[in-house]
Design an enzyme around this catalytic site. Structure first.
Site, PDB file in Angstrom:
ATOM      1  N   GLY A 328       0.707  -1.326   0.098  1.00  0.00           N
ATOM      2  CA  GLY A 328       0.011   0.098   0.100  1.00  0.00           C
ATOM      3  C   GLY A 328       0.714   1.303  -0.088  1.00  0.00           C
ATOM      4  O   GLY A 328       0.365   2.336   0.071  1.00  0.00           O
ATOM      5  N   ASP A 329       2.102   1.195  -0.001  1.00  0.00           N
ATOM      6  CA  ASP A 329       3.018   2.460   0.102  1.00  0.00           C
ATOM      7  C   ASP A 329       3.278   2.659  -1.556  1.00  0.00           C
ATOM      8  O   ASP A 329       3.681   1.938  -2.058  1.00  0.00           O
ATOM      9  CB  ASP A 329       4.289   2.033   0.535  1.00  0.00           C
ATOM     10  CG  ASP A 329       5.255   3.367   1.027  1.00  0.00           C
ATOM     11  OD1 ASP A 329       4.942   3.965   2.097  1.00  0.00           O
ATOM     12  OD2 ASP A 329       5.861   3.776  -0.037  1.00  0.00           O
ATOM     13  N   LEU A 330       2.899   4.195  -1.597  1.00  0.00           N
ATOM     14  CA  LEU A 330       3.095   4.743  -2.885  1.00  0.00           C
ATOM     15  C   LEU A 330       4.491   4.589  -3.480  1.00  0.00           C
ATOM     16  O   LEU A 330       4.724   4.619  -4.690  1.00  0.00           O
ATOM     17  CB  LEU A 330       2.312   6.039  -2.896  1.00  0.00           C
ATOM     18  CG  LEU A 330       2.335   6.797  -4.389  1.00  0.00           C
ATOM     19  CD1 LEU A 330       1.266   5.844  -5.168  1.00  0.00           C
ATOM     20  CD2 LEU A 330       1.891   8.339  -4.584  1.00  0.00           C
TER      21      LEU A 330
END
Length: 395
Positions: A328-330
């Site tokens: 979920g980390d951009l």
């Protein structure tokens, strides 16, 4: 005709004059025919006159106030040839605030992941367990037990791992390069101090790290540091053996008092509730040291105020667990897209403004090859674009 016109002009009543707050205000006689524009103008004039009736003290106060700022209602249209800039990911710059060094120093912000700490003698290390040196809020160091490794039963302690804190990073880098030789360029350019012997030697107070992570949610780094300093300043220094208040102190402090540090009501509740869990030993440093990755994740995400991303960052960069991966980390998404040869500059936001460089399934499939060192692989994905991308492609 001139006489008639002169008579009409003389017949018009003179404008009325009223004295308000020492000033003469003229009130024009309303005309019989009024357009919509004139009606709006008259309404504005009436409002201005009404405001003029406020006391002189209010006039002086308003004069001293800065002019109000206005926000346009219409959203700016983006030209077709204009490049849309993706939102800034809070990692890895914000990680240092969450994983601040909890050494026994009586200053408020005691360093971050880049603080120099003399490495102790080599300790056993294992990818799926905590490799950081944990301390309790009282300053007592927590030691690892070896009774719950995957290849041993709880009743019979398993063998000590052959990997140590001095060799862990070298073995992990070698594994990444063995899986994909193209990573050699980025590995040789960027030294990962987090998992180095110096990084693993840092002492981490889990309560302090998790509370600091909550403080840093949705605020800038400067604001988070200010809040943290004020938070610690609420308590006497002699009651903070590690430079941070103990869970017992925080749990017995009222929410209004905690909010004096600049915390929102919800953040104050989160930190207060977590302090109660640590005080009541529902969450212990011993568990964080010895629990499996799945057990620690399940336990922490159940704590109010800790989302999956926050727990992943804490497990990776606080507990120094080597096989954590955040889809979920951009920043990780963007790095992986570049690593896979995609032109990230041409990727656009999807779904009404939500950025997605790669799907979760694709990220997991690619990262699985680098297990059990996916934490290090993730760290390099943040820095992959600092390296010439062409060097990562097949010849």
């Amino acid at each position: 005709m001139s006489l008639r016109r002169s008579a009409r002009v003389q017949a018009q009543p003179a404008p009325e004059q009223e004295l308000r707050n020492g000033r003469i205000a003229e009130v024009a006689a309303p005309s019989k025919k009024r357009s919509r524009n004139s009606k709006a103008t008259e309404d504005v004039a009436i409002n201005a006159i009404a405001l003029d009736g406020v006391s002189a003290h209010a006039d002086e106060a308003k004069a001293a106030m800065p002019p109000p700022t206005t926000t346009p209602n219409k959203r700016r249209r983006v030209a077709k040839n204009e490049t849309t800039v993706p939102p800034i990911t809070p990692t890895p710059s914000a990680i240092g605030f969450m994983t601040s060094n909890s050494s026994l120093k009586h200053n408020y912000s005691t360093g971050d992941i880049d603080d120099a700490t003399p490495p102790p003698s080599a300790r056993p290390a294992e990818p799926h367990h905590t490799n950081a040196s944990l301390i309790t809020p009282g300053g007592t160091q927590v030691l690892r037990t070896y009774s719950n490794f995957e290849d041993s039963s709880p009743s019979k302690p398993g063998p000590r791992p052959t990997t140590t804190t001095k060799s862990l990073l070298d073995e992990a880098c070698a594994h990444l390069i063995k899986v994909d030789e193209k990573l050699r360029t980025v590995v040789e350019k960027h030294h990962c101090r987090i998992f180095s012997p110096e990084g693993l030697a840092e002492k981490i107070d889990p309560f302090r790290s998790l509370a600091s992570g909550i403080m840093a949610q949705q605020v800038s780094g400067a604001a988070a540091k200010s809040i943290k300093n004020k938070f610690v300043g609420l308590f006497p220094p002699e009651s903070c053996p590690t430079g941070f208040p103990t869970p017992e102190l925080v749990a017995q402090t009222s929410l209004p008092r905690l909010r004096e540090a600049g915390l929102s009501q919800r953040k104050a509740e989160y930190i207060h509730g977590m302090a109660e869990k640590v005080r009541d030993r529902e969450l212990t440093a011993e568990f964080l040291m010895n629990g499996s990755d799945e057990e620690v994740m399940e336990k922490l995400v159940a704590v109010r105020g800790l989302g999956r991303w926050s727990v992943e960052m804490f497990m990776c960069f606080g507990l120094k667990r080597m096989d954590v991966f955040s889809t979920g980390d951009l920043g990780v998404q963007r790095g992986m897209a570049a690593y896979m040869g995609r032109d990230v500059a041409k990727l656009k936001a999807k779904g009404g403004g939500k950025w997605k460089y790669m799907s979760e399934k694709d990220m997991l499939d690619v990262s699985e090859r680098f297990s059990p060192y996916r934490s290090l692989f993730m760290w390099y994905m943040w820095r992959i674009e600092d390296v010439e991308v062409d060097a990562l492609q097949d010849n």
